[in-house]
Motif scaffolding. Structure first.
Motif, PDB file in Angstrom:
ATOM      1  N   LEU A  27      -9.525  -3.351  -9.091  1.00  0.00           N
ATOM      2  CA  LEU A  27      -8.511  -3.599  -8.654  1.00  0.00           C
ATOM      3  C   LEU A  27      -7.901  -5.171  -8.796  1.00  0.00           C
ATOM      4  CD1 LEU A  27      -9.029  -1.323  -5.294  1.00  0.00           C
ATOM      5  CD2 LEU A  27      -7.513  -0.684  -7.438  1.00  0.00           C
ATOM      6  N   GLU A  28      -8.921  -5.980  -8.931  1.00  0.00           N
ATOM      7  CA  GLU A  28      -8.279  -7.419  -8.987  1.00  0.00           C
ATOM      8  C   GLU A  28      -8.575  -7.842 -10.569  1.00  0.00           C
ATOM      9  OE1 GLU A  28      -7.041  -9.088  -6.568  1.00  0.00           O
ATOM     10  OE2 GLU A  28      -7.205  -7.252  -5.183  1.00  0.00           O
TER      11      GLU A  28
ATOM     12  N   PHE B 215       0.486  -2.376  -7.202  1.00  0.00           N
ATOM     13  CA  PHE B 215       0.162  -1.855  -6.261  1.00  0.00           C
ATOM     14  C   PHE B 215       1.181  -1.683  -5.013  1.00  0.00           C
ATOM     15  CE2 PHE B 215      -3.511  -2.862  -8.691  1.00  0.00           C
ATOM     16  CZ  PHE B 215      -4.354  -1.455  -8.871  1.00  0.00           C
TER      17      PHE B 215
ATOM     18  N   ARG C 119      -5.420   0.471  -1.399  1.00  0.00           N
ATOM     19  CA  ARG C 119      -4.477  -0.367  -2.287  1.00  0.00           C
ATOM     20  C   ARG C 119      -3.211   0.592  -2.770  1.00  0.00           C
ATOM     21  NH1 ARG C 119      -6.165  -4.859  -4.662  1.00  0.00           N
ATOM     22  NH2 ARG C 119      -4.129  -5.123  -5.554  1.00  0.00           N
TER      23      ARG C 119
END
Length: 265
Positions: free
Chosen positions: A139-140, A150, A181
């Motif tokens: 996600l990062e 997101f 998220r």
């Protein structure tokens, strides 16, 4: 090594089956080895419909994608995407909405090598060599942040993948990390091999030597895993029963996978 195809990464262990390559073989692909074919062929001896189940799973993926696209979703995170075959997520999505953006994730070296080559000329796609059990890394990741917003609805996919997340890896907590998220109006697309079918329980041990052994689960367990999502109709059903375009036939259980699409409030 003499005779090795040029698509084979040097770090591959030829003697250990890979779920990505087994699935590629089941779908009629060419990016698999003898050890993968032996595992699948042995499982077919006890469950002859296993290849049909793989194709039914793929067809569910396409229907679920079109469902999300019809509701305005234009960005997709495909977790455990496997080796690219005809009808990939970006192909289906961009055929309907050319602006669609897709991030694929897998840790199989063959999948990574083949996908990155195939996607090199598409600026709206990326392939991350990551383990889906490390959501923070995914996600990062710079490529994920470049392509995915997101704060807007997204479709997150774990199609044919949750049964490779064992109980020790806490799949419920894993899904909650991803769910945290996802903006309201996002969708989660999932399919999961069933423990409710005797033939599937008999076939599963043939994959125990692969990099990712299976953890089969029953319908109620799959429903519990998806408890943080509002399931769209018809809920958790066999893949051939999820909004079929043709009648599913007399034995939907032979598709061996439960399927569902959940919506974020």
């Amino acid at each position: 090594m003499a005779g090795v195809p040029d698509w084979v990464p040097s770090q591959i262990d030829w003697n250990q089956p890979s779920v990505a390559r087994i699935y590629d073989y089941a779908l009629g692909g060419a990016h698999n080895f003898e050890t993968d074919r032996r595992a699948q062929d042995a499982a077919l001896e006890v469950f002859p419909h296993l290849n049909d189940a793989a194709r039914a799973n793929r067809a569910f993926l396409h229907r679920a994608l079109r469902f999300c696209l019809d509701r305005g979703v234009r960005q997709f995170l495909d977790l455990g995407s496997g080796i690219p075959t005809v009808g990939n997520v970006h192909e289906v999505a961009q055929d309907i909405a050319p602006e669609s953006r897709v991030v694929y994730v897998d840790h199989d070296p063959v999948a990574v090598t083949h996908a990155r080559s195939m996607l090199a000329d598409d600026p709206n796609t990326a392939f991350l060599h990551e383990d889906i059990r490390a959501p923070h890394r995914i996600l990062e990741h710079p490529d994920a942040l470049r392509l995915l917003d997101f704060d807007q609805p997204i479709a997150v996919l774990m199609v044919g993948m949750l049964h490779y997340v064992n109980d020790a890896s806490d799949p419920q907590h894993l899904l909650r990390d991803y769910r945290a998220r996802m903006a309201p109006g996002s969708y989660f697309i999932a399919s999961h091999l069933t423990s409710d079918l005797p033939e599937m329980r008999a076939a599963a041990p043939f994959f125990d030597d692969s990099r990712n052994p299976m953890t089969l689960r029953g319908r109620s367990e799959v429903e519990a895993l998806l408890g943080d999502f509002d399931l769209v109709e018809p809920g958790v059903v066999f893949t051939v029963e999820w909004r079929p375009e043709v009648p599913p036939g007399e034995h939907p259980e032979r598709s061996a996978c439960y399927a569902a699409v959940g919506r974020c409030r």
